[in-house]
Structure formats: C-alpha cells, structure tokens
Design an enzyme around this catalytic site. Structure first.
Site, PDB file in Angstrom:
ATOM      1  N   LEU A  35       0.611  -0.961   0.171  1.00  0.00           N
ATOM      2  CA  LEU A  35      -0.058   0.392   0.166  1.00  0.00           C
ATOM      3  C   LEU A  35       1.016   0.998  -0.107  1.00  0.00           C
ATOM      4  O   LEU A  35       0.214   2.403  -0.661  1.00  0.00           O
ATOM      5  CB  LEU A  35      -0.722  -0.102   1.190  1.00  0.00           C
ATOM      6  CG  LEU A  35      -1.758  -1.019   1.335  1.00  0.00           C
ATOM      7  CD1 LEU A  35      -2.572  -0.821   2.936  1.00  0.00           C
ATOM      8  CD2 LEU A  35      -3.194  -0.962   0.190  1.00  0.00           C
ATOM      9  N   GLY A  36       2.257   0.975   0.926  1.00  0.00           N
ATOM     10  CA  GLY A  36       2.608   2.262   0.774  1.00  0.00           C
ATOM     11  C   GLY A  36       3.390   2.616   1.649  1.00  0.00           C
ATOM     12  O   GLY A  36       3.990   0.988   1.820  1.00  0.00           O
ATOM     13  N   ALA A  37       4.449   3.171   2.306  1.00  0.00           N
ATOM     14  CA  ALA A  37       6.201   3.395   2.905  1.00  0.00           C
ATOM     15  C   ALA A  37       5.719   4.792   3.558  1.00  0.00           C
ATOM     16  O   ALA A  37       5.800   5.754   2.603  1.00  0.00           O
ATOM     17  CB  ALA A  37       7.125   3.121   1.985  1.00  0.00           C
ATOM     18  N   GLY A  38       6.354   4.675   4.931  1.00  0.00           N
ATOM     19  CA  GLY A  38       6.232   5.962   5.936  1.00  0.00           C
ATOM     20  C   GLY A  38       7.915   5.671   6.829  1.00  0.00           C
ATOM     21  O   GLY A  38       8.527   4.771   6.374  1.00  0.00           O
TER      22      GLY A  38
ATOM     23  N   ASP B 285      -1.199  12.643  15.003  1.00  0.00           N
ATOM     24  CA  ASP B 285      -0.584  12.601  13.644  1.00  0.00           C
ATOM     25  C   ASP B 285      -1.552  12.516  12.533  1.00  0.00           C
ATOM     26  O   ASP B 285      -1.601  12.297  11.377  1.00  0.00           O
ATOM     27  CB  ASP B 285       0.600  11.865  12.676  1.00  0.00           C
ATOM     28  CG  ASP B 285       1.393  11.670  11.923  1.00  0.00           C
ATOM     29  OD1 ASP B 285       0.824  13.507  11.561  1.00  0.00           O
ATOM     30  OD2 ASP B 285       1.839  11.169  11.057  1.00  0.00           O
TER      31      ASP B 285
END
Length: 703
Positions: free
Chosen positions: A18-21, A134
């Site tokens: 899905l993504g990265a952070g 956040d």
C-alpha cells in the site's frame, strides 16, 4: 510488489503493497478467513533500537483499547517477532487528501459532518488514553459508511526513538500543533489543533499555514496566525478556536461535536454521516468505485503518476489509503537542510509546494498569502517610486530614494562579494567579536571562516530553524533562538545547555554575564549565563515579543513587540522605564542601539524608525517597505536594513540619504543584517538559502 517484499506477515497473506512511511512499509494483507487488513512492518533499524520494542508494545496495547465507530482499530500485532508489525482494519475508501486534490474543497455541510465524525473518533481515541499526534488529511479515509481515522496510537514510540536517535520530529508539518514543535506537553488539545487544520484543508483546499517547506510551515505554526481564506463563515470561528496557539483556549473534542450538530451551525440536514449522502456526489462515486476494487490476490501497488495526490505541505508518515498513496514522514533533519521553498514576512503567511500531484508552485515564495493575492506594497507615491523610502519628522527631514527614484543623489547598487550556500533559509547572521567567523542560523547553526569562505562547523538540526544567533562578547559561546534556547560551545562544537523551549531572539549583555530572550508569551526573560538560571521575567507587552537588544553600557534593554510598541527596561531594577509608540503596523521585528547608546533603531511592517533614547521621541521614519532587520555600523554613522524586496539598504544616518541598495538575493526578503567589527563588511541572510558578504570599502561610507 518487489522481490524483497514478504509473501506473508504473521498469519496474513500479503496481497499488495500500500505504501511506505518513516516507520516502515505498509501492506494489504488477507487473513485465512478472508479478512483484509493493513499491515505495517517496522523498519529493522527502528526495531533494533534499544527500548523501541518496549515502547511499541505499550502503544499497541493502548491503541487496541480504542473502540470507535470512526476509527480503523488495531486488530493484531507482534512487537516481539523477528519482524515487528501491527495490523489495523483495512478501510477501502479515499483519503481526504486525495478527495480534495481530485474534486476540490468539500461543501460546508460536508465539512461539518466530517468534523463531527472526526471529533467523535478523537473522543474514542482519547478515552483510551491515546493521543493521535499525526492527524492529517491522508490519515482520514472517506468510506461508504463515514470517515475513518487511521494511524493512531503508535507515533509516540517512534517519536521517542527518532528524537533521541537522529533528530527526526514525528508528525506532519502543516498539521502539527505548536506544542509538538516547541517541546510543550502533548495532550488532547494537540489533536484538536490538528483537527482544526484538517477541517480548514477540507473546506478551503489547502492547510491554514500554507504549503511548502517543513521549515517554513513550522515557523508559521508556532509564530503566525492561520489563513482561513475560503473557510465558510459559519465554520470559521470554530476552526479558528481549534487553531489557537494557546492550547487552553481550544475547545474540547466534545465541544467540537456540540458545535457541529446540525442545529448549532444552522446547516441543512444532508443525511447521516453513515451513508454516502453527506459527501459530494463526485466524491461518493469515487469512494464506491474504490471500495468495490478489492484485490483477490497479490498485486503491485499502482504506478506513481503526475497527478498522484499527496498531502499538502509534506511527504508524511504512515498514511495508508486504498489508493496505495506513499506518504513518507517528514524529517526536519533532511527537510530543513534541503528545503527549497521560501517564506516572506513573518505576518504575511503564504505557501508553495512542488509536489507529485501537479500543484502549481507560486513564484512569490513559501508564504500563505502569495497563493491567493498579491502582497500590498507600501510605496510612497509622492516620490514616484515603488522601492523607495521616505524619511520624515524629528531632527531630519529628507527623502531616502532608491536608485530608481530619479531625483536626489543617486544611490549605488552593490552586489555581494561572497555567497555562502549550503543552508536552509537563513534568518540570522552574526560576526564573532574578532570578525574572523560568521555564524548563520538556519535549520542548524553554521560557522564560516570569513577569510577562506569555508564552513568550519555545523550543529545538529533540532527540528526548527534558528531565528536568532548571537556570539558572547568573548566569542566562546553562541546563543541560539527560534525554538529551544541553546548555548553552543564554539571550541567543542557542542550544545552545552538547552533552556526555555519557546525563544525567539537572543542578546548578550556587553559584559557577557546576562542573556536576554524574547518570548512568545509576551515577556522577556533574563538569564545568568554562568549559572544558566532565569533571573528575571519582564512583563508589560500585550503581544509576542520579537526583537531584543542591550544598550552599549548594558544598563538598558530594549524589546520590540507585535503590540506596536518598544519598551525600555532598567536592567538593574527590572523596571519598565519607557514605552515607545508610533509604529502603526502590528509587528516590530528588530531593535538595535547605536554604538553611543543615544539612538535606537526599530524595524516593523510599516517602517524603520530612529528614536532619541533620552527624549523617547521619533527622530526619523523610513517608509515604503517592510523592514525586518536593522544594524548600526561600528561607528554609528551608517544604518543597514533588511527589507521585503529582496534587498538590503545602507543609509547615512546624519544626512538621511540612501548610500546603497544591496541586490542579489533571489527570494522573498532579507531577514538578517550584521556589520563586521571593523565595519568593512556587511553580512545578510535570506530565504534564498544563502548568506552573503558585501565588501563596503568601495562605498566610502561616512566618516
């Protein structure tokens, strides 16, 4: 997916990435029973850090207690496994950031319904003893059964690790609270501030502190008022209260819920937030389409394109939507050092962003106003010049004309002899007492050898930029303001003390025994440098205090405030001996005594003024610009000013004539000026990320 991606995480089959952070990668997982979850895998370097897993486990346990209708709860985790991970409810839908990027701001009724849902989510989160820390548009998912808040309850473990280890500040610039930036205690009011920022974004299409560099956004959050242009009038007052700098003045989440009830805001009922009727039709169609597109097996994440939406003002942490948007956490250690956006005057907020979603970059710089309307110029039309200035009143009456004025003696134009690069935005400059070293304040402190033009020392970033630097009279210590007050040892290149966390400008007394700091709480603090103890708090100003300066004999302290006044204090008795009025604009940015102590110069939005200290009267007023910085030459015969038209100016104090205009800075305003001890060189700092040195020997300055 990539070959390095896992096929299973715990009991979950990995379906896609899905993504990265900043915390790690996020995958779409499927349980054996077919349930979809979002699985966040912690970066190995974080998981290996001493104490991280313990903090992570504690935060996960707290997050599991959250049970709210509008939250995506934690359903599983393994803090102690070979790879640390946690799984949350997968919410098929569209991130608020994406919805606004594709379809524009939400209508008033939708913003009210969204706010009520988010307030209810925060109430559930806070009831479990968790602070989100956040909340931002990409952490708000719009689904067919209402908005959902994601990524709550796990930032504290990462924040503790990042701050102690690498200087990373968790959160998203543009949506963080002032407390997160200044080191004040974090509690539910911090999330309320972020909620106000999210609602302002939903209603107007951009955050209340603009877009652009993390550096500029952080400054505006701490020091400037939000820009609520585009927010509907019936919601503006509530959102403004959420965005109060004073956390005690913000409403509770319960108070927000009460105000957003249909009967309270006077908005028509658009249906329950639990069905799609509360959203605009176009957004609802996108949500339904996204919700139906559930993968049956492993898939690659969607390709990034030029129209791929991102969070305004940041690439920030851990946000996951069904779109697979990759939103990395903001890291001031890198963003502040490399940021390319610019900020004009403190008090004219305005944003720029160059992003993957194709948002336009505003050529006027990193500010909040420039994206909406041109900045008004206070030109003196009687002189027929846009860049000129007028000196009126008191002992001197003369026209200070820019080179383009066409009347009076022509001022010279000077270009810099040295350009020092490698900074973020440069907001402060100071020469060492021997003139051999220049200190520049940006995302960190940098020291430069003036002769060789080489950078000789650089401090670690602290997550906010330094608005003030000052050498002690013996040259052994540098004081830093702009966030936490720091004392930095020049010989060891180490921070030797960190004092008050909310300091703007700093000034040493001539004997070096006392340090004065201007504060955001309307006060000036005096510190004993030897003991590092606060010895006095000077009160009386009714707004933030910015500029501070000691008289040459050390007996008087001047403080300029955003309440339009300058106050003079007897340092020995701590008494306010005079209040100078005359500035018509609200913000006074800088004050400086002449070397003989008889004249005080002040810089503000409307003018730079010269004051007779003995009579407390204005003797000259420079208009036609916004002035941010003032400095007297060592002989007191020349005044340097930093201005909002990319230039600095030199003025003959006795005749009131313009000596030179210093051109070459390419962005926004000149925020800092300083003469070398011999008066032969002037240093300037600007948001073009340079400090510049100007050789003044060719100008034949007044003698």
């Amino acid at each position: 997916m990539e070959p390095s991606d896992p096929t299973e995480i715990g009991p979950y089959q990995v379906v896609g990435r899905l993504g990265a952070g900043g915390m790690g990668r996020v995958y779409l997982g499927r349980s054996r029973g077919g349930r979809l979850v979002a699985v966040k895998v912690v970066r190995p370097e974080l998981a290996e850090e001493l104490g991280f897993r313990r903090r992570f486990a504690r935060e996960v346990d707290a997050a599991r207690r959250v049970n709210g209708l509008f939250t995506a709860g934690v359903v599983d985790a393994d803090p102690d496994g070979e790879v640390a991970w946690l799984a949350t409810v997968y919410v098929p839908g569209v991130a608020l950031s994406e919805a606004v990027a594709e379809h524009g701001p939400l209508p008033e009724t939708a913003v009210a319904a969204l706010g009520a849902g988010l307030a209810e989510a925060l109430a559930a989160i806070h009831a479990a003893g968790v602070i989100h820390r956040d909340l931002k548009p990409s952490n708000v998912l719009l689904s067919v059964d209402g908005p959902r808040v994601i990524d709550f309850g796990i930032s504290l473990a990462t924040e503790a690790s990042a701050l102690t280890g690498t200087g990373v500040l968790m959160g998203t610039p543009g949506f963080m609270s002032p407390e997160q930036l200044t080191g004040a205690p974090i509690g539910p009011p911090s999330d309320v501030f972020s909620l106000g920022a999210v609602l302002a974004f939903a209603a107007s299409g951009q955050g209340p502190f603009g877009r652009g560099s993390a550096h500029g956004l952080m400054f505006r959050i701490v020091h400037e008022e939000p820009d609520l242009t585009g927010v509907p009038e019936r919601l503006r007052e509530l959102i403004a209260r959420c965005l109060s700098k004073d956390r005690t003045q913000r409403p509770s989440v319960t108070g927000v819920l009460e105000r957003l009830a249909v009967s309270s805001v006077g908005l028509p009922d658009t249906g329950s937030v639990l069905d799609a009727r509360w959203m605009p039709a176009a957004v609802a169609r996108t949500v339904k389409l996204r919700s139906s597109a559930v993968p049956a097996g492993p898939v690659d994440p969607p390709e990034a394109t030029a129209t791929r939406p991102i969070d305004p003002a940041s690439h920030s942490g851990g946000a996951v939507s069904a779109s697979g948007a990759d939103t990395d956490e903001a890291t001031p250690a890198t963003l502040l050092a490399d940021e390319a956006a610019r900020r004009p005057s403190p008090g004219s907020p305005a944003p720029t962003e160059t992003a993957a979603n194709g948002d336009r970059e505003h050529a006027t710089g990193d500010t909040a106003e420039s994206a909406r309307k041109p900045i008004p110029r206070r030109a003196v039309l009687a002189l027929g010049t846009l860049g000129g200035a007028t000196l009126v009143g008191g002992a001197v009456t003369a026209a200070l004309l820019s080179q383009s004025s066409g009347s009076g003696p022509e001022a010279k134009t000077l270009t810099a002899t040295t350009v020092l690069s490698g900074h973020g935005n440069v907001r402060s400059v100071a020469f060492s007492p021997d003139g051999k070293t220049l200190a520049t304040g940006s995302a960190n402190l940098q020291l430069w050898d003036v002769a060789t033009e080489k950078n000789t020392a650089t401090s670690d970033p602290v997550g906010i930029f330094f608005t003030s630097v000052a050498f002690s009279p013996d040259g052994k210590t540098v004081a830093l303001g702009g966030g936490p007050l720091q004392l930095w040892d020049v010989a060891t290149e180490k921070t030797i003390a960190t004092l008050n966390p909310n300091v703007w400008n700093v000034a040493f007394s001539p004997d070096g025994k006392t340090l004065a700091t201007s504060m955001g709480d309307y006060t000036v603090w005096l510190w004993d440098v030897a003991t590092r103890r606060n010895t006095a708090i000077l009160t009386g100003h009714t707004d933030r205090v910015y500029g501070v300066a000691f008289s040459p004999d050390g007996k008087t302290l001047a403080a300029g405030s955003w309440d339009k006044t300058v106050r003079l204090w007897d340092v020995a008795t701590e008494k306010n001996t005079a209040t100078l009025t005359g500035h018509t604009a609200s913000r006074i940015y800088a004050v400086a005594f002449s070397p003989d102590g008889k004249t005080l110069a002040t810089a503000s939005d409307d003018a730079a003024q010269l004051w007779d200290v003995a009579t407390e009267k204005t003797i000259a007023t420079l208009t036609g610009n916004t002035f941010y910085a003032v400095a007297f030459s060592p002989d007191g015969k020349t005044l340097a000013t930093g201005m909002n038209n990319y230039t600095a100016g030199l003025w003959d104090v006795a005749t009131g004539k313009s000596i030179a205009t210093l051109t070459g800075h390419t962005v926004s305003s000149v925020f800092a000026v300083a003469f070398s001890p011999d008066g032969k060189t002037l240093a300037t700092g600007s948001d073009d990320q340079t400090a510049r040195l100007w050789d003044l020997t060719s100008l034949h300055l007044p003698v």
